[in-house]
Design an enzyme around this catalytic site. Sequence first.
Site, PDB file in Angstrom:
ATOM      1  N   LYS A 172       0.872  -1.159  -0.412  1.00 16.35           N
ATOM      2  CA  LYS A 172       0.140  -0.300   0.167  1.00 16.35           C
ATOM      3  C   LYS A 172       0.729   1.251  -0.251  1.00 16.35           C
ATOM      4  O   LYS A 172       2.029   1.146   0.600  1.00 16.35           O
ATOM      5  CB  LYS A 172      -0.950   0.283   1.353  1.00 16.35           C
ATOM      6  CG  LYS A 172      -2.139  -0.968   1.752  1.00 16.35           C
ATOM      7  CD  LYS A 172      -2.922  -0.521   2.522  1.00 16.35           C
ATOM      8  CE  LYS A 172      -3.834  -1.961   2.017  1.00 16.35           C
ATOM      9  NZ  LYS A 172      -4.903  -1.281   3.620  1.00 16.35           N
ATOM     10  N   HIS A 244      -7.398 -13.060   0.666  1.00 18.40           N
ATOM     11  CA  HIS A 244      -6.836 -12.606   2.431  1.00 18.40           C
ATOM     12  C   HIS A 244      -6.894 -13.432   3.249  1.00 18.40           C
ATOM     13  O   HIS A 244      -6.410 -13.603   4.555  1.00 18.40           O
ATOM     14  CB  HIS A 244      -7.810 -11.067   2.124  1.00 18.40           C
ATOM     15  CG  HIS A 244      -7.418  -9.820   2.706  1.00 18.40           C
ATOM     16  ND1 HIS A 244      -6.689  -9.432   2.304  1.00 18.40           N
ATOM     17  CD2 HIS A 244      -7.604  -9.579   4.113  1.00 18.40           C
ATOM     18  CE1 HIS A 244      -5.908  -8.235   3.295  1.00 18.40           C
ATOM     19  NE2 HIS A 244      -6.401  -8.629   4.260  1.00 18.40           N
ATOM     20  N   ARG A 247      -3.742 -14.592   3.516  1.00 14.93           N
ATOM     21  CA  ARG A 247      -2.846 -13.892   4.417  1.00 14.93           C
ATOM     22  C   ARG A 247      -2.915 -13.169   6.003  1.00 14.93           C
ATOM     23  O   ARG A 247      -2.731 -13.733   6.738  1.00 14.93           O
ATOM     24  CB  ARG A 247      -3.242 -12.377   3.889  1.00 14.93           C
ATOM     25  CG  ARG A 247      -2.592 -11.258   4.415  1.00 14.93           C
ATOM     26  CD  ARG A 247      -3.112 -10.098   3.757  1.00 14.93           C
ATOM     27  NE  ARG A 247      -2.156  -8.483   4.880  1.00 14.93           N
ATOM     28  CZ  ARG A 247      -1.216  -8.005   4.675  1.00 14.93           C
ATOM     29  NH1 ARG A 247      -0.534  -8.611   4.360  1.00 14.93           N
ATOM     30  NH2 ARG A 247      -0.947  -6.751   5.307  1.00 14.93           N
ATOM     31  N   HIS A 270       2.455  -4.057   7.586  1.00 14.63           N
ATOM     32  CA  HIS A 270       1.418  -3.269   8.330  1.00 14.63           C
ATOM     33  C   HIS A 270       2.190  -1.726   8.822  1.00 14.63           C
ATOM     34  O   HIS A 270       3.189  -1.651   9.193  1.00 14.63           O
ATOM     35  CB  HIS A 270       0.685  -3.937   9.921  1.00 14.63           C
ATOM     36  CG  HIS A 270      -0.071  -4.882   9.049  1.00 14.63           C
ATOM     37  ND1 HIS A 270      -0.541  -5.968  10.064  1.00 14.63           N
ATOM     38  CD2 HIS A 270      -1.363  -4.850   7.679  1.00 14.63           C
ATOM     39  CE1 HIS A 270      -1.876  -6.627   9.468  1.00 14.63           C
ATOM     40  NE2 HIS A 270      -1.233  -5.931   8.767  1.00 14.63           N
ATOM     41  N   TYR A 279      -4.373 -10.709  15.161  1.00 15.95           N
ATOM     42  CA  TYR A 279      -4.039 -11.630  15.387  1.00 15.95           C
ATOM     43  C   TYR A 279      -4.332 -12.206  16.594  1.00 15.95           C
ATOM     44  O   TYR A 279      -4.087 -13.620  16.982  1.00 15.95           O
ATOM     45  CB  TYR A 279      -2.757 -12.086  14.515  1.00 15.95           C
ATOM     46  CG  TYR A 279      -3.196 -11.610  13.242  1.00 15.95           C
ATOM     47  CD1 TYR A 279      -3.759 -12.182  12.388  1.00 15.95           C
ATOM     48  CD2 TYR A 279      -2.683 -10.394  12.569  1.00 15.95           C
ATOM     49  CE1 TYR A 279      -4.585 -12.006  10.849  1.00 15.95           C
ATOM     50  CE2 TYR A 279      -2.792 -10.321  11.463  1.00 15.95           C
ATOM     51  CZ  TYR A 279      -3.554 -10.830  10.247  1.00 15.95           C
ATOM     52  OH  TYR A 279      -4.480 -10.533   9.079  1.00 15.95           O
TER      53      TYR A 279
END
Length: 299
Positions: A172, A244, A247, A270, A279
Amino acid sequence: MKWKTAIKDYTFYLKIERGLSDNSVQGYIRDITKLEKYLEENSITTTPLVITDEILQQFIYEASKNLKATSLARLISGIKNFFSYLVFEDLRKDNPAELLESPKTGRKLPDVLSIEEIDMLIAAIDLSSPEGQRNKAILETLYGCGLRVSELITLKISDLFFDEGFIKVTGKGNKDRFVPIANTTMKYINIYVQEIRCHLNIDPQFSDNVFLNRRGKQLTRAMIFTIIKQLSEKIGLQKKISPHTFRHSFATHLLQNGANLIAIQQMLGHSSITTTEIYMHLDRQHLSEVMQNFHPRKH
């Protein structure tokens, strides 16, 4: 300033100054386009520079009748960002959206596949076809490197540093990161590149892309979703999964096996550790074991 002009300028700002990906830009613009459409359908004549908070409140109230809490929160966030941009550019003195209240959405835990389910999905691929060999390499890469689907379809051959055991991923905001790659994943990528991809009539524009469709062009996000959906149906998987999910599974399995959260954050790309911390909530048994193993008063 008319809406069309404001949206065009905002698009340029998001792309050039913020450096956002096309998908992120489209999401922001979609929110403002919804507002513009609402004004048009209700014959409300106003512009981005003079629209009032009352009109925005009414727009959000009407939108709330058809949107889930998460979608409504996303819309409100998009509207606030747009008017913050106008204030930043000195086009408005106030942000009429600042008092809009987002609904409480809670934090949805992502679906995760077990190692056995991942093995079943990969085993269900028909390897007798060229696309089968490609699809196996795709799933191994999604799970083995924890890539976003946009990162997978734009992965370049020139970004494969197999001798060093890494791949370079453009994430990103066009931020590059290096992700370790396992021998198994390298093996299946090599099989695809050396035995399947080399026989394609490759479009010069995509000559450096690793994964291609049968016409030698870049795969679409939709195609990756379709591949996974069909495999899921084939094995009768009851979970609703997407690219996703691989991932999420990558991150969760690393955490369960004792990986450091900071290392997982770096591999996922991230920008904030807060995003990765979700997580930590996925496996309470793992957290209990960490406490028993590492706390000084464990006995």
